[in-house]
Design a protein around this motif. Sequence first.
Motif, short mmCIF file in Angstrom:
data_model
loop_
_atom_site.label_atom_id
_atom_site.label_comp_id
_atom_site.label_asym_id
_atom_site.label_seq_id
_atom_site.Cartn_x
_atom_site.Cartn_y
_atom_site.Cartn_z
N ALA A 24 0.83 -1.08 0.05
CA ALA A 24 0.00 -0.05 0.15
C ALA A 24 0.90 1.00 -0.01
N TYR A 26 1.06 5.30 -0.17
CA TYR A 26 0.14 6.67 -0.06
C TYR A 26 1.00 7.71 -0.66
N HIS A 27 0.70 8.25 -1.62
CA HIS A 27 1.36 9.62 -2.29
C HIS A 27 0.87 10.74 -1.61
N SER A 30 -0.61 13.75 -3.78
CA SER A 30 -2.01 13.56 -4.65
C SER A 30 -3.06 13.38 -3.78
N MET A 32 -3.49 10.23 -2.77
CA MET A 32 -4.24 8.85 -3.28
C MET A 32 -3.43 7.84 -2.64
N THR A 33 -4.02 6.79 -2.46
CA THR A 33 -3.49 5.35 -2.01
C THR A 33 -3.50 4.31 -3.03
N HIS A 34 -2.46 3.51 -3.33
CA HIS A 34 -2.50 2.64 -4.30
C HIS A 34 -1.79 1.39 -3.69
N LEU A 36 0.13 -1.95 -4.93
CA LEU A 36 0.95 -2.34 -5.86
C LEU A 36 1.30 -3.81 -5.65
N GLU A 81 1.90 2.05 -16.69
CA GLU A 81 0.79 2.09 -15.36
C GLU A 81 1.08 2.78 -14.40
N LEU A 82 2.35 3.12 -13.94
CA LEU A 82 2.80 3.91 -12.97
C LEU A 82 2.78 5.49 -13.45
N VAL A 85 -1.01 6.65 -13.44
CA VAL A 85 -1.47 6.99 -12.11
C VAL A 85 -0.65 7.89 -11.26
N LEU A 87 2.40 8.06 -10.38
CA LEU A 87 3.55 7.71 -9.59
C LEU A 87 4.97 7.76 -10.13
#
Length: 91
Positions: A24, A26-27, A30, A32-34, A36, A81-82, A85, A87
Amino acid sequence: MTATRYRAPPADALLIRELDGLVALYHRASGMTHLLASPAPELIEILGEGALTRVELLDALTDRFDVADADNDLLLARLDELIAVGLVQVT
Protein backbone atom coordinates in the motif's frame (compact mmCIF):
# COMPACT_ATOMS: atom_id res chain seq x y z
CA MET A 1 18.94 12.65 -28.98
CA THR A 2 18.93 11.78 -25.28
CA ALA A 3 17.26 8.70 -23.85
CA THR A 4 14.01 9.07 -21.97
CA ARG A 5 14.52 9.14 -18.22
CA TYR A 6 11.98 8.17 -15.57
CA ARG A 7 11.69 9.32 -11.98
CA ALA A 8 9.42 8.73 -9.00
CA PRO A 9 8.73 10.81 -5.90
CA PRO A 10 11.41 10.60 -3.19
CA ALA A 11 10.79 8.25 -0.29
CA ASP A 12 9.74 11.08 2.03
CA ALA A 13 6.85 11.92 -0.32
CA LEU A 14 5.38 8.43 0.14
CA LEU A 15 4.02 6.33 2.98
CA ILE A 16 4.57 2.64 2.24
CA ARG A 17 3.22 -0.41 4.08
CA GLU A 18 3.35 -4.09 3.15
CA LEU A 19 0.02 -5.93 3.17
CA ASP A 20 -0.05 -9.69 2.56
CA GLY A 21 2.13 -9.72 -0.56
CA LEU A 22 1.02 -6.31 -1.81
CA VAL A 23 2.30 -2.85 -1.01
CA ALA A 24 0.00 0.00 0.00
CA LEU A 25 1.54 3.27 -1.12
CA TYR A 26 0.12 6.63 -0.04
CA HIS A 27 1.31 9.47 -2.29
CA ARG A 28 1.30 12.56 -0.10
CA ALA A 29 1.20 15.08 -2.97
CA SER A 30 -1.92 13.63 -4.59
CA GLY A 31 -3.57 12.26 -1.45
CA MET A 32 -4.11 8.95 -3.26
CA THR A 33 -3.43 5.44 -2.00
CA HIS A 34 -2.34 2.74 -4.43
CA LEU A 35 -2.08 -1.05 -3.99
CA LEU A 36 0.93 -2.35 -5.87
CA ALA A 37 2.32 -5.77 -6.69
CA SER A 38 5.90 -6.60 -7.62
CA PRO A 39 7.77 -5.21 -9.50
CA ALA A 40 5.98 -1.84 -9.13
CA PRO A 41 7.15 -1.11 -5.54
CA GLU A 42 10.70 -1.98 -6.52
CA LEU A 43 10.53 0.37 -9.51
CA ILE A 44 9.20 3.18 -7.29
CA GLU A 45 12.05 2.61 -4.81
CA ILE A 46 14.75 2.71 -7.47
CA LEU A 47 13.30 5.70 -9.33
CA GLY A 48 12.83 7.59 -6.07
CA GLU A 49 16.62 7.72 -5.78
CA GLY A 50 17.05 9.51 -9.12
CA ALA A 51 16.01 9.56 -12.76
CA LEU A 52 17.10 6.60 -14.88
CA THR A 53 16.74 5.42 -18.45
CA ARG A 54 14.82 2.24 -19.19
CA VAL A 55 18.07 0.29 -19.65
CA GLU A 56 19.55 1.62 -16.39
CA LEU A 57 16.30 0.84 -14.58
CA LEU A 58 16.14 -2.74 -15.87
CA ASP A 59 19.77 -3.28 -14.82
CA ALA A 60 19.11 -1.84 -11.35
CA LEU A 61 15.96 -3.92 -10.95
CA THR A 62 17.71 -7.20 -11.77
CA ASP A 63 20.83 -6.30 -9.73
CA ARG A 64 19.04 -5.22 -6.54
CA PHE A 65 15.89 -7.33 -6.42
CA ASP A 66 14.98 -10.95 -7.11
CA VAL A 67 12.43 -10.19 -9.82
CA ALA A 68 12.11 -13.39 -11.84
CA ASP A 69 10.11 -11.97 -14.75
CA ALA A 70 12.02 -8.71 -15.29
CA ASP A 71 12.25 -8.04 -19.01
CA ASN A 72 11.95 -5.04 -21.29
CA ASP A 73 8.27 -5.58 -22.24
CA LEU A 74 7.20 -6.07 -18.62
CA LEU A 75 9.20 -3.03 -17.55
CA LEU A 76 7.59 -0.82 -20.20
CA ALA A 77 4.11 -2.05 -19.25
CA ARG A 78 4.69 -1.34 -15.53
CA LEU A 79 6.19 2.08 -16.30
CA ASP A 80 3.15 2.97 -18.43
CA GLU A 81 0.84 1.96 -15.57
CA LEU A 82 2.83 3.95 -13.00
CA ILE A 83 2.91 6.98 -15.30
CA ALA A 84 -0.86 6.74 -15.82
CA VAL A 85 -1.54 6.92 -12.06
CA GLY A 86 1.01 9.68 -11.47
CA LEU A 87 3.62 7.74 -9.53
CA VAL A 88 6.31 7.98 -12.22
CA GLN A 89 7.15 10.91 -14.44
CA VAL A 90 9.05 11.10 -17.70
CA THR A 91 11.89 13.64 -17.68
